[in-house]
Every structure is written in structure tokens, then in C-alpha cells.
Design an enzyme around this catalytic site. Structure first.
Site, PDB file in Angstrom:
ATOM      1  N   ARG A  48      17.672  22.659  18.438  1.00 49.64           N
ATOM      2  CA  ARG A  48      16.355  22.018  18.265  1.00 49.64           C
ATOM      3  C   ARG A  48      15.334  23.043  17.792  1.00 49.64           C
ATOM      4  NH1 ARG A  48      13.586  21.873  22.495  1.00 49.64           N
ATOM      5  NH2 ARG A  48      15.051  20.815  23.866  1.00 49.64           N
ATOM      6  N   TYR A 101      -0.033   4.657   2.943  1.00 47.49           N
ATOM      7  CA  TYR A 101       1.245   4.033   3.311  1.00 47.49           C
ATOM      8  C   TYR A 101       1.048   3.260   4.625  1.00 47.49           C
ATOM      9  CZ  TYR A 101       6.051   3.851   5.056  1.00 47.49           C
ATOM     10  OH  TYR A 101       7.247   3.437   5.567  1.00 47.49           O
ATOM     11  N   ASP A 173      -0.310  13.804   1.489  1.00 50.25           N
ATOM     12  CA  ASP A 173       1.011  13.183   1.438  1.00 50.25           C
ATOM     13  C   ASP A 173       1.406  13.127  -0.040  1.00 50.25           C
ATOM     14  OD1 ASP A 173       3.151  11.402   1.287  1.00 50.25           O
ATOM     15  OD2 ASP A 173       2.425  10.143   2.926  1.00 50.25           O
ATOM     16  N   LYS A 198      12.526   9.662   0.240  1.00 48.17           N
ATOM     17  CA  LYS A 198      12.242   9.129  -1.088  1.00 48.17           C
ATOM     18  C   LYS A 198      12.815  10.058  -2.175  1.00 48.17           C
ATOM     19  CE  LYS A 198      10.188   6.268   1.647  1.00 48.17           C
ATOM     20  NZ  LYS A 198       8.756   6.274   1.938  1.00 48.17           N
TER      21      LYS A 198
HETATM   22  C1  LIG Z   1       7.984   6.240   3.200  1.00 50.96           C
HETATM   23  C2  LIG Z   1       6.690   6.944   3.249  1.00 50.96           C
HETATM   24  C3  LIG Z   1       6.240   7.563   4.423  1.00 50.96           C
HETATM   25  C4  LIG Z   1       7.020   7.512   5.718  1.00 50.96           C
HETATM   26  O1  LIG Z   1       8.216   8.201   5.647  1.00 50.96           O
HETATM   27  P1  LIG Z   1       9.530   7.794   6.499  1.00 50.96           P
HETATM   28  O2  LIG Z   1      10.527   8.791   6.040  1.00 50.96           O
HETATM   29  O3  LIG Z   1       9.866   6.379   6.156  1.00 50.96           O
HETATM   30  O4  LIG Z   1       9.155   7.942   7.935  1.00 50.96           O
HETATM   31  C5  LIG Z   1       5.035   8.235   4.377  1.00 50.96           C
HETATM   32  N1  LIG Z   1       4.289   8.277   3.260  1.00 50.96           N
HETATM   33  C6  LIG Z   1       4.682   7.677   2.122  1.00 50.96           C
HETATM   34  C7  LIG Z   1       3.821   7.746   0.919  1.00 50.96           C
HETATM   35  C8  LIG Z   1       5.892   6.990   2.070  1.00 50.96           C
HETATM   36  O5  LIG Z   1       6.267   6.370   0.947  1.00 50.96           O
END
Ligand SMILES: *Cc1c(COP(=O)(O)O)cnc(C)c1O
Length: 385
Positions: A48, A101, A173, A198
């Protein structure tokens, strides 16, 4: 070293591998034996707090954003939670882009608010709106650019300057652009985060999150909380993400080429009301996109003439585009934000930010663009019928 080279080699240098492996091994061991009591605090202790495979990935992640440090988490939201827990306390205030998001908004409003952290949402397309929302107790500015699903942009450099006058931490982000097309730390942000689920993973087979930073003190806080809270990425998932990152540059080139072709095709189509893609000169922030990004990515949205019924008929008649949430994988996906990704946002709020029932969001994959366009034509035929 330039991007494609870093993406392949950083974090996996053969000289750092025990047997000269050219690919990082998957270290599944949860604990690490010591030869003497003197060594118990040295090197790896427990997975961890540190794991060789995750370490390889974290070095690679840092390199992609020109950052000093990288940290890998079990999801994008786990990364976000750790940032908030590490850097904020009860009574603090955050100014955030109003087009975030959906899961991020849920984390802010339904979890963090309970711990006494306050959020104000502003249209961050205008940097002065961020300045106007800063209060005595503001500690952080939270941006996403381009946003989901309307591809709105925030000027990272201008907002970072405003925030830094007040000593605030700027979080960006960067999931939609990927580090191949945008590097927020270079533009003045303090923390950049990705849902590696993604584009970084890129194959729709791993859920994960990443945070990259330069500041030593911020890093120490995040590293402590990564271990103390415990939402780490597993060794196997770390390895999958590294495998994905090696082809990020070539994938992003094709995602963008296909997205540009499709955006142009849609813009000319008589059944389309409006296309949202930062690469189109018709995008109201195309100039900013050219300044702060070195490409426009693979995400776009468009409004169909008509309403929800037409939009449903459109997406249900496609054969190559999968009707699915998420984004950033090699396969093309299509969805209706009003009833899928953004269904949890009340209708009035959706309309305030500009999400109509006829809005269709597309994650353009890396298939042959001609096949994709033929598939979309199938959708328009279904609408006409
Ligand atoms: C999918 C997404 C998230 C969240 O990520 P997870 O891996 O699903 O927890 C945060 N910000 C954006 C822009 C996203 O597309």
C-alpha cells in the site's frame, strides 16, 4: 526527451530492473522481506505504501506532465478524494467550474460538504468570474478543461495568475485533453489529475486515477494520504496502464484526426443544429484552444434538430458506435448526456449549463473514419424515417 519517447521508456529503464527486463514486471507481493532489523524501514515495506510496479507507473505518469512527482490511485474519483482530504480542512472553500464531470460534483456536494467544505460553482470560461467568487476562506480553484459534455474551456494561465495572487492551489482535471495535448502544470496549475480509465489506459479495460505535481510540500501531503487513506492502484492495473501509455501518442493523433473529420461532417449536415468541438473555428473558444492545447482531442458533442425522441432513434440505430458511457478507449462510443452521464443533474441545472435533450456526446475511437461516418449516416437515416 520528447513525449513519445518518454511515454515508452520513462519508469521502465532496463537498468532499474533486476534482470534487465524491457517491460516492468508485475510485482504482486504485498510485503517485502528484510535481511536485518536495521533494514526494516528501508526500500519497499508493504505494497500500500510502495510497490515497484506502481512506482514504475508513477515515474512514467510524472514524465508525461513534465512533473517532478506522479501518484497512481484506484480511480479518478479516488485521486480526487485524496487531493481534497490531503489539502483541505473543515471550513475551507473551493471555487469550481460549473460544468464538471458529474461524479466530481457528486463527490463535492454529497460527500465533502458533509465534512464542512464549501463549494461555489462559476462559469470559468470567464476568468474574472473565478476572481469574483474568491472568499476569505477560499483555498482551492478546481477546473476541468475541456469540460464534459459541452467542451467549454478555462484559461489555465489566466486563472492560475488570479488564484496565485491569493495563494490558492489550482487543480486541473486534464482527462479530456490527455497529457499529449495539454500540460496544465506548464501553464501554472499546481496539481493535474487524470481519470486514467480514459485515454491513458485507452482500452476500456482498467479503472484508475493519477495525480501529478511539482511542489515538494503538496507531494508529501498527497503521498502521506495515498497511504493513509489507501485508495492505491493495484500492481496488475498499474502494468495495464503502463502498457496503454506506450501508445498514447499514436492513439491521440488518430483520435484527433477522426474527430476533426467527424466534426466537419456533422457541421455540414442539415439535421444537425450545432457541433461542439474545440478544433472547429466555429467553437467560441477556438483561439484559446489553439493557445493552451497542442491538439483538440477526440471528444465532441452535437445537437440534433428535434428532441429526445430523434436523439434516441439516432443512437439506437448505429452499428459501430457502442451506446455506452465512459470515453477515451480505442472503440467509438456514443451517449445521450440528458438521460445517461448527466441524468443525475436536475433538468433545470442541465439547461442552465446548456445540455439539451437532443445533445449527443461522442468519444471518437481510432477505427477507420469512413466507417464511422457511414455509421452516423445510418443514424440520420433513422431520424428521417
Ligand atoms: C471519468 C472521469 C472522472 C472520474 O474518473 P473515474 O476513473 O471514473 O473515477 C473524472 N473526471 C473526468 C473528466 C472524467 O471523465
Amino acid at each position: 526527451m520528447r513525449f513519445s519517447t518518454k511515454a515508452i521508456h520513462m519508469g521502465e529503464e532496463p537498468e532499474s530492473m533486476q534482470h534487465g527486463d524491457v517491460v516492468s514486471p508485475i510485482h504482486l507481493s504485498t510485503t517485502f522481506a528484510k535481511r536485518s532489523i536495521k533494514e526494516v524501514e528501508e526500500g519497499y515495506v508493504y505494497s500500500r505504501s510502495g510497490n515497484p510496479t506502481r512506482d514504475s507507473l508513477e515515474r512514467k505518469l510524472a514524465a508525461l506532465e513534465n512533473a517532478k512527482y506522479g501518484l497512481a490511485f484506484s480511480s479518478g474519483l479516488a485521486a480526487e478524494s485524496t487531493i481534497l482530504l490531503a489539502l483541505l480542512r473543515k471550513g475551507d472553500h473551493v471555487v469550481a467550474f460549473d460544468d464538471l464531470y458529474g461524479g466530481t460534483k457528486r463527490l463535492f456536494n454529497q460527500v465533502m460538504e458533509r465534512f464542512g467544505i464549501e463549494f461555489t460553482y462559476v462559469d470559468a470560461r470567464e476568468p474574472e468570474n473565478v476572481r469574483g467568487a474568491i472568499k476569505e476562506n477560499t483555498r482551492m480553484v478546481w477546473l476541468e478543461t475541456p469540460t464534459n459534455p459541452l467542451l467549454k474551456l478555462a484559461d489555465i494561465k489566466a486563472i492560475a495568475e488570479i488564484a496565485h495572487e491569493r495563494g490558492l492551489i489550482v487543480v486541473v482535471d486534464n482527462t479530456f485533453a490527455s497529457p499529449y495535448f495539454q500540460n496544465p502544470l506548464d501553464l501554472g496549475a499546481d496539481i493535474v489529475l487524470h481519470s486514467v480509465t480514459k485515454y491513458l489506459g485507452g482500452h476500456s479495460d482498467v479503472v484508475g486515477g493519477a495525480v501529478m505535481v511539482n511542489d515538494d510540500e503538496i507531494y508529501e501531503g498527497l503521498k502521506f494520504h495515498q497511504n493513509a487513506v489507501g485508495a492505491i492502484l493495484s500492481p496488475f492495473d498499474s502494468w495495464l496502464v503502463m502498457r496503454g501509455i506506450k501508445t498514447l501518442a499514436v492513439r491521440m493523433e488518430r483520435h484527433e484526426k477522426n474527430a476533426m473529420k467527424i466534426a466537419r461532417y456533422l457541421e455540414e449536415h442539415p439535421l444537425v443544429e450545432r457541433v461542439y468541438y474545440p478544433g472547429l473555428p466555429s467553437h467560441p473558444q477556438h483561439g484559446l484552444a489553439k493557445r493552451q492545447m497542442c491538439g483538440f482531442g477526440g471528444m465532441l458533442s452535437f445537437e440534433l434538430k428535434g428532441g429526445l425522441e430523434e436523439a434516441v432513434r439516432f443512437v439506437e440505430s448505429l452499428e459501430i458506435f457502442a451506446l455506452a458511457e465512459s470515453l477515451g478507449g480505442v472503440e467509438s462510443l456514443i451517449e445521450l448526456p440528458a438521460i445517461m452521464t448527466h441524468a443525475s443533474v436536475p433538468k433545470e441545472e442541465r439547461e442552465n449549463v446548456g445540455i439539451k435533450d437532443s445533445l449527443i456526446r461522442v468519444s471518437v475511437g481510432i477505427e477507420d473514419a469512413e466507417d464511422l461516418i457511414e455509421d452516423l449516416e445510418r443514424g440520420f437515416e433513422a431520424v428521417r424515417a
